[in-house]
Design a protein around this motif. Structure first.
Motif, PDB file in Angstrom:
ATOM      1  N   ALA A  78      -9.434  -6.875  -5.217  1.00  0.00           N
ATOM      2  CA  ALA A  78     -10.460  -7.822  -4.781  1.00  0.00           C
ATOM      3  C   ALA A  78      -9.973  -8.641  -3.596  1.00  0.00           C
ATOM      4  O   ALA A  78      -8.818  -9.086  -3.551  1.00  0.00           O
ATOM      5  CB  ALA A  78     -10.832  -8.742  -5.946  1.00  0.00           C
ATOM      6  N   ASN A  79     -10.867  -8.838  -2.615  1.00  0.00           N
ATOM      7  CA  ASN A  79     -10.636  -9.650  -1.423  1.00  0.00           C
ATOM      8  C   ASN A  79      -9.547  -9.102  -0.503  1.00  0.00           C
ATOM      9  O   ASN A  79      -9.084  -9.806   0.395  1.00  0.00           O
ATOM     10  CB  ASN A  79     -10.304 -11.096  -1.800  1.00  0.00           C
ATOM     11  CG  ASN A  79     -11.471 -11.817  -2.423  1.00  0.00           C
ATOM     12  OD1 ASN A  79     -12.608 -11.684  -1.971  1.00  0.00           O
ATOM     13  ND2 ASN A  79     -11.216 -12.575  -3.481  1.00  0.00           N
ATOM     14  N   SER A  80      -9.146  -7.864  -0.695  1.00  0.00           N
ATOM     15  CA  SER A  80      -8.179  -7.248   0.214  1.00  0.00           C
ATOM     16  C   SER A  80      -8.864  -6.868   1.526  1.00  0.00           C
ATOM     17  O   SER A  80     -10.078  -6.660   1.581  1.00  0.00           O
ATOM     18  CB  SER A  80      -7.569  -5.998  -0.423  1.00  0.00           C
ATOM     19  OG  SER A  80      -6.900  -6.320  -1.615  1.00  0.00           O
ATOM     20  N   VAL A  81      -8.054  -6.793   2.584  1.00  0.00           N
ATOM     21  CA  VAL A  81      -8.533  -6.330   3.882  1.00  0.00           C
ATOM     22  C   VAL A  81      -7.696  -5.116   4.261  1.00  0.00           C
ATOM     23  O   VAL A  81      -6.493  -5.239   4.532  1.00  0.00           O
ATOM     24  CB  VAL A  81      -8.416  -7.424   4.960  1.00  0.00           C
ATOM     25  CG1 VAL A  81      -8.863  -6.874   6.310  1.00  0.00           C
ATOM     26  CG2 VAL A  81      -9.255  -8.643   4.584  1.00  0.00           C
ATOM     27  N   VAL A  82      -8.306  -3.952   4.259  1.00  0.00           N
ATOM     28  CA  VAL A  82      -7.594  -2.695   4.467  1.00  0.00           C
ATOM     29  C   VAL A  82      -7.957  -2.140   5.847  1.00  0.00           C
ATOM     30  O   VAL A  82      -9.134  -1.917   6.142  1.00  0.00           O
ATOM     31  CB  VAL A  82      -7.946  -1.679   3.371  1.00  0.00           C
ATOM     32  CG1 VAL A  82      -7.146  -0.394   3.550  1.00  0.00           C
ATOM     33  CG2 VAL A  82      -7.689  -2.274   1.993  1.00  0.00           C
ATOM     34  N   THR A  83      -6.935  -1.918   6.667  1.00  0.00           N
ATOM     35  CA  THR A  83      -7.154  -1.388   8.009  1.00  0.00           C
ATOM     36  C   THR A  83      -6.317  -0.144   8.280  1.00  0.00           C
ATOM     37  O   THR A  83      -6.316   0.355   9.407  1.00  0.00           O
ATOM     38  CB  THR A  83      -6.825  -2.455   9.067  1.00  0.00           C
ATOM     39  OG1 THR A  83      -5.469  -2.893   8.894  1.00  0.00           O
ATOM     40  CG2 THR A  83      -7.761  -3.647   8.940  1.00  0.00           C
ATOM     41  N   LYS A  84      -5.572   0.335   7.277  1.00  0.00           N
ATOM     42  CA  LYS A  84      -4.742   1.534   7.430  1.00  0.00           C
ATOM     43  C   LYS A  84      -5.033   2.496   6.286  1.00  0.00           C
ATOM     44  O   LYS A  84      -5.517   2.093   5.230  1.00  0.00           O
ATOM     45  CB  LYS A  84      -3.255   1.156   7.440  1.00  0.00           C
ATOM     46  CG  LYS A  84      -2.847   0.295   8.628  1.00  0.00           C
ATOM     47  CD  LYS A  84      -1.363  -0.013   8.593  1.00  0.00           C
ATOM     48  CE  LYS A  84      -0.959  -0.880   9.785  1.00  0.00           C
ATOM     49  NZ  LYS A  84       0.502  -1.199   9.759  1.00  0.00           N
ATOM     50  N   ASN A  85      -4.708   3.745   6.502  1.00  0.00           N
ATOM     51  CA  ASN A  85      -4.958   4.766   5.488  1.00  0.00           C
ATOM     52  C   ASN A  85      -4.243   4.430   4.185  1.00  0.00           C
ATOM     53  O   ASN A  85      -3.126   3.899   4.188  1.00  0.00           O
ATOM     54  CB  ASN A  85      -4.487   6.129   5.988  1.00  0.00           C
ATOM     55  CG  ASN A  85      -5.327   6.642   7.143  1.00  0.00           C
ATOM     56  OD1 ASN A  85      -6.494   6.269   7.280  1.00  0.00           O
ATOM     57  ND2 ASN A  85      -4.745   7.487   7.970  1.00  0.00           N
ATOM     58  N   VAL A  86      -4.892   4.759   3.073  1.00  0.00           N
ATOM     59  CA  VAL A  86      -4.326   4.548   1.742  1.00  0.00           C
ATOM     60  C   VAL A  86      -4.144   5.926   1.091  1.00  0.00           C
ATOM     61  O   VAL A  86      -5.115   6.660   0.938  1.00  0.00           O
ATOM     62  CB  VAL A  86      -5.244   3.671   0.876  1.00  0.00           C
ATOM     63  CG1 VAL A  86      -4.642   3.491  -0.513  1.00  0.00           C
ATOM     64  CG2 VAL A  86      -5.488   2.325   1.544  1.00  0.00           C
ATOM     65  N   PRO A  87      -2.920   6.280   0.703  1.00  0.00           N
ATOM     66  CA  PRO A  87      -2.718   7.588   0.052  1.00  0.00           C
ATOM     67  C   PRO A  87      -3.456   7.664  -1.277  1.00  0.00           C
ATOM     68  O   PRO A  87      -3.751   6.648  -1.913  1.00  0.00           O
ATOM     69  CB  PRO A  87      -1.196   7.649  -0.152  1.00  0.00           C
ATOM     70  CG  PRO A  87      -0.626   6.627   0.784  1.00  0.00           C
ATOM     71  CD  PRO A  87      -1.659   5.555   0.906  1.00  0.00           C
ATOM     72  N   GLY A  88      -3.723   8.857  -1.700  1.00  0.00           N
ATOM     73  CA  GLY A  88      -4.400   9.057  -2.968  1.00  0.00           C
ATOM     74  C   GLY A  88      -3.585   8.548  -4.148  1.00  0.00           C
ATOM     75  O   GLY A  88      -2.359   8.637  -4.169  1.00  0.00           O
ATOM     76  N   GLY A  89      -4.271   7.981  -5.144  1.00  0.00           N
ATOM     77  CA  GLY A  89      -3.630   7.526  -6.352  1.00  0.00           C
ATOM     78  C   GLY A  89      -2.842   6.252  -6.220  1.00  0.00           C
ATOM     79  O   GLY A  89      -2.063   5.909  -7.113  1.00  0.00           O
ATOM     80  N   MET A  90      -3.021   5.496  -5.137  1.00  0.00           N
ATOM     81  CA  MET A  90      -2.262   4.273  -4.921  1.00  0.00           C
ATOM     82  C   MET A  90      -3.172   3.055  -5.041  1.00  0.00           C
ATOM     83  O   MET A  90      -4.395   3.152  -4.963  1.00  0.00           O
ATOM     84  CB  MET A  90      -1.590   4.292  -3.547  1.00  0.00           C
ATOM     85  CG  MET A  90      -0.684   5.483  -3.317  1.00  0.00           C
ATOM     86  SD  MET A  90       0.675   5.597  -4.505  1.00  0.00           S
ATOM     87  CE  MET A  90       1.707   4.264  -3.959  1.00  0.00           C
ATOM     88  N   THR A  91      -2.538   1.896  -5.211  1.00  0.00           N
ATOM     89  CA  THR A  91      -3.253   0.628  -5.274  1.00  0.00           C
ATOM     90  C   THR A  91      -2.857  -0.219  -4.081  1.00  0.00           C
ATOM     91  O   THR A  91      -1.673  -0.328  -3.753  1.00  0.00           O
ATOM     92  CB  THR A  91      -2.923  -0.132  -6.573  1.00  0.00           C
ATOM     93  OG1 THR A  91      -3.371   0.637  -7.687  1.00  0.00           O
ATOM     94  CG2 THR A  91      -3.609  -1.488  -6.606  1.00  0.00           C
ATOM     95  N   VAL A  92      -3.834  -0.834  -3.425  1.00  0.00           N
ATOM     96  CA  VAL A  92      -3.558  -1.666  -2.262  1.00  0.00           C
ATOM     97  C   VAL A  92      -4.173  -3.042  -2.486  1.00  0.00           C
ATOM     98  O   VAL A  92      -5.300  -3.163  -2.967  1.00  0.00           O
ATOM     99  CB  VAL A  92      -4.106  -1.012  -0.968  1.00  0.00           C
ATOM    100  CG1 VAL A  92      -5.602  -0.775  -1.069  1.00  0.00           C
ATOM    101  CG2 VAL A  92      -3.773  -1.840   0.260  1.00  0.00           C
ATOM    102  N   VAL A  93      -3.414  -4.092  -2.153  1.00  0.00           N
ATOM    103  CA  VAL A  93      -3.883  -5.464  -2.329  1.00  0.00           C
ATOM    104  C   VAL A  93      -3.440  -6.295  -1.135  1.00  0.00           C
ATOM    105  O   VAL A  93      -2.520  -5.926  -0.405  1.00  0.00           O
ATOM    106  CB  VAL A  93      -3.332  -6.112  -3.621  1.00  0.00           C
ATOM    107  CG1 VAL A  93      -3.785  -5.366  -4.847  1.00  0.00           C
ATOM    108  CG2 VAL A  93      -1.813  -6.198  -3.581  1.00  0.00           C
ATOM    109  N   GLY A  94      -4.102  -7.445  -0.957  1.00  0.00           N
ATOM    110  CA  GLY A  94      -3.640  -8.431   0.010  1.00  0.00           C
ATOM    111  C   GLY A  94      -4.310  -8.348   1.356  1.00  0.00           C
ATOM    112  O   GLY A  94      -5.160  -7.504   1.630  1.00  0.00           O
TER     113      GLY A  94
END
Length: 260
Positions: free
Chosen positions: A146-162
């Motif tokens: 929630a509330n993350s800002v994603v500007t780069k590719n995210v690999p499959g099966g991963m979690t991204v935050v921040g």
């Protein structure tokens, strides 16, 4: 299209425990209304009926507060929970079994024509308020906090935050439901808190080593041989106030001098 809409409605019961019955879902779920509108608008868009498609999309936004461009590509069993404030751009691509919460933006970062919005692969879950920007790819079964800002590719099966988004853990630690979809978007790790905890632990170990070194030096050199007037006592406990103090007129206590 009827089959797609049936799947869209059926997936609501799998991912939302608040869904009670079919009539409830068909009449009270803005995500279903927005998606049904988009299915029709997208069909018109692909047939070259651009203005009718845009106008139908506009009506859907006015009704649901969900803005999906008719040019966006949406897969099967797509679920928008609550839906308020969701924006999906023209060149966005959404795979099958994707779940979005309210406030999500699949937006662009430039005014140039062509691919400028993100691609979400199958099984992606995006938490409330997250922004995924630019022609990037979020891999299969990835999660965006929630509330993350994603500007780069995210690999499959991963979690991204921040902000900006950081990859924090693989999907092998997630808790998948019977349908293979991880809905625990509230159980996100805190990489900043972990870094601060590690830093505090490192400082404590340095202070312990420094105190041991100081004690060893004091054991080798008697107190009478030290010139205490040359030792800075700023910011240490003083005899006048008993607190950490660097005020004029406050003299250090004997115990403080011995420690110094």
């Amino acid at each position: 299209m009827i089959d797609l809409l049936r799947e869209d409605v059926a997936c609501v019961f799998d991912r939302d425990p608040a869904a009670r019955n079919l009539f409830d879902v068909l009449t009270c779920y803005p995500g279903i209304h927005a998606l049904a509108t988009h299915r029709v608008a997208n069909a018109a868009w692909r047939r070259g009926l651009r203005w009718p498609a845009r106008f139908l999309s506009y009506l859907g936004r006015a009704l649901t507060n969900i803005d999906i461009h008719p040019g966006a590509t949406i897969g099967r069993r797509f679920f928008i929970d609550h839906g308020a404030g969701v924006v999906i751009g023209e060149t966005a691509e959404v795979g099958n079994d994707v779940t979005l919460y309210h406030g999500v933006t699949l937006g662009g970062t430039s005014w140039t024509k062509g691919k400028r919005h993100p691609t979400l692969k199958d099984g992606v879950l995006v938490g409330a308020g997250a922004k995924i920007l630019g022609p990037i790819t979020v891999g299969v079964n990835a999660r965006v906090g929630a509330n993350s800002v994603v500007t780069k590719n995210v690999p499959g099966g991963m979690t991204v935050v921040g902000i900006p988004g950081r990859i924090v853990r693989p999907d092998t630690q997630a808790h998948l439901s019977a349908h293979g979809i991880d809905l625990e978007h509230h159980l996100m790790p805190d990489p900043v808190g972990k870094a601060i905890a590690c830093l505090i632990d490192h400082i404590n170990r340095i202070e312990a080593r420094l105190e041991a070194h100081t004690a060893a030096e004091m054991a080798r050199a008697p107190l009478s041989s030290l010139n205490l007037s040359e030792i800075r006592l700023d910011g240490v406990a003083c005899e006048s106030c008993g607190n950490l103090c660097d005020q004029e007129g406050c003299s250090p206590s004997p115990s403080t001098q011995q420690r110094a």
